[in-house]
Enzyme design. Structure first.
Site, PDB file in Angstrom:
ATOM      1  N   ASN A  97      12.839 -33.657  -9.507  1.00  0.00           N
ATOM      2  CA  ASN A  97      12.109 -34.674 -10.281  1.00  0.00           C
ATOM      3  C   ASN A  97      10.836 -33.742 -10.769  1.00  0.00           C
ATOM      4  OD1 ASN A  97      13.976 -36.599 -10.299  1.00  0.00           O
ATOM      5  ND2 ASN A  97      13.263 -37.262  -8.491  1.00  0.00           N
ATOM      6  N   GLU A 105       7.533 -38.629  -7.080  1.00  0.00           N
ATOM      7  CA  GLU A 105       6.824 -39.192  -5.908  1.00  0.00           C
ATOM      8  C   GLU A 105       5.795 -38.357  -5.140  1.00  0.00           C
ATOM      9  OE1 GLU A 105       7.505 -41.130  -1.820  1.00  0.00           O
ATOM     10  OE2 GLU A 105       9.135 -41.402  -3.148  1.00  0.00           O
ATOM     11  N   VAL A 106       6.337 -36.981  -4.954  1.00  0.00           N
ATOM     12  CA  VAL A 106       5.385 -36.176  -4.189  1.00  0.00           C
ATOM     13  C   VAL A 106       5.218 -34.776  -4.670  1.00  0.00           C
ATOM     14  CG1 VAL A 106       5.481 -34.790  -2.164  1.00  0.00           C
ATOM     15  CG2 VAL A 106       6.465 -36.843  -1.956  1.00  0.00           C
ATOM     16  N   HIS A 110      10.187 -29.979  -5.156  1.00  0.00           N
ATOM     17  CA  HIS A 110      11.459 -29.993  -3.867  1.00  0.00           C
ATOM     18  C   HIS A 110      12.775 -30.338  -4.855  1.00  0.00           C
ATOM     19  CE1 HIS A 110       9.326 -33.858  -4.933  1.00  0.00           C
ATOM     20  NE2 HIS A 110      10.708 -34.447  -4.629  1.00  0.00           N
ATOM     21  N   HIS A 112      16.315 -31.982  -4.395  1.00  0.00           N
ATOM     22  CA  HIS A 112      17.092 -32.758  -3.407  1.00  0.00           C
ATOM     23  C   HIS A 112      18.660 -32.214  -3.526  1.00  0.00           C
ATOM     24  CE1 HIS A 112      14.269 -36.576  -3.831  1.00  0.00           C
ATOM     25  NE2 HIS A 112      13.839 -35.896  -4.540  1.00  0.00           N
TER      26      HIS A 112
HETATM   27  P1  5GP Z   1      10.540 -37.489  -5.478  1.00  0.00           P
HETATM   28  O1  5GP Z   1      10.798 -38.857  -6.014  1.00  0.00           O
HETATM   29  O2  5GP Z   1       9.184 -36.798  -5.464  1.00  0.00           O
HETATM   30  O3  5GP Z   1      11.570 -36.508  -6.326  1.00  0.00           O
HETATM   31  O4  5GP Z   1      11.224 -37.560  -4.096  1.00  0.00           O
HETATM   32  C1  5GP Z   1      10.504 -37.436  -2.783  1.00  0.00           C
HETATM   33  C2  5GP Z   1      11.237 -37.865  -1.746  1.00  0.00           C
HETATM   34  O5  5GP Z   1      10.653 -37.451  -0.566  1.00  0.00           O
HETATM   35  C3  5GP Z   1      11.890 -39.176  -1.529  1.00  0.00           C
HETATM   36  O6  5GP Z   1      13.304 -39.113  -1.473  1.00  0.00           O
HETATM   37  C4  5GP Z   1      11.255 -39.694  -0.290  1.00  0.00           C
HETATM   38  O7  5GP Z   1      12.081 -40.336   0.417  1.00  0.00           O
HETATM   39  C5  5GP Z   1      10.902 -38.317   0.483  1.00  0.00           C
HETATM   40  N1  5GP Z   1       9.696 -38.486   1.475  1.00  0.00           N
HETATM   41  C6  5GP Z   1       8.620 -38.952   1.198  1.00  0.00           C
HETATM   42  N2  5GP Z   1       7.953 -39.055   2.127  1.00  0.00           N
HETATM   43  C7  5GP Z   1       8.678 -38.222   3.031  1.00  0.00           C
HETATM   44  C8  5GP Z   1       8.146 -37.845   4.592  1.00  0.00           C
HETATM   45  O8  5GP Z   1       7.181 -38.068   5.173  1.00  0.00           O
HETATM   46  N3  5GP Z   1       9.242 -37.161   5.097  1.00  0.00           N
HETATM   47  C9  5GP Z   1      10.514 -36.736   4.491  1.00  0.00           C
HETATM   48  N4  5GP Z   1      11.491 -36.184   5.239  1.00  0.00           N
HETATM   49  N5  5GP Z   1      10.792 -37.193   3.462  1.00  0.00           N
HETATM   50  C10 5GP Z   1       9.893 -37.931   2.627  1.00  0.00           C
END
Ligand code: 5GP
Length: 127
Positions: A97, A105-106, A110, A112
């Protein structure tokens, strides 16, 4: 487009060892760990160790060594999970994403890796 990396994001903290993680694989330039809120029986995140916001940022500015390492790490995790297609009913999905519309979100690149059940069609939301 100049990317502005926020070194206070949660994955930067994981990389600095400030937050624990469940590591699946660590290589010279990449880290793979289990997602804290898994969306499938197998849900692993693979990140580069360098400060890249998203895939585009990485592709534009990472070194060849980082790109090769990251790409191979994703494949290696799939093999470690035993989900490479062609040997049964396995398979996997990669998602990365980016930005607002990608609902990232982060803000640290990354990928998935999702597997372990039939994942359905790629997008369920309305067009
Ligand atoms: P995004 O929406 O940015 O593609 O996904 C971020 C992912 O990071 C989410 O699936 C969320 O569950 C995961 N995530 C958020 N905080 C943490 C954390 O502290 N540790 C781990 N292992 N995953 C996290």
């Amino acid at each position: 487009m100049a990317y502005d990396y926020d070194d206070q994001n949660i994955f930067a903290k994981i990389l600095r060892g400030e937050i624990p993680n469940s590591t699946v694989l660590e290589t010279e330039h990449s880290l793979a760990f289990n997602d804290i809120v898994p969306q499938a029986p197998l849900h692993v995140l693979v990140i580069p160790k360098g400060p890249y916001v998203c895939y585009d940022h990485f592709a534009l500015t990472a070194t060849d060594a980082e790109i090769v390492d990251f790409t191979r790490a994703v494949g290696e995790v799939c093999r470690m999970l035993g989900v490479q297609p062609g040997e049964g009913d396995e398979g996997f999905r990669l998602i990365s994403n980016a930005g607002r519309d990608g609902v990232q979100e982060v803000p640290h690149l990354h990928v998935h890796i999702l597997a372990g059940r039939h994942l359905g069609r790629m997008l369920a939301a309305a067009k």
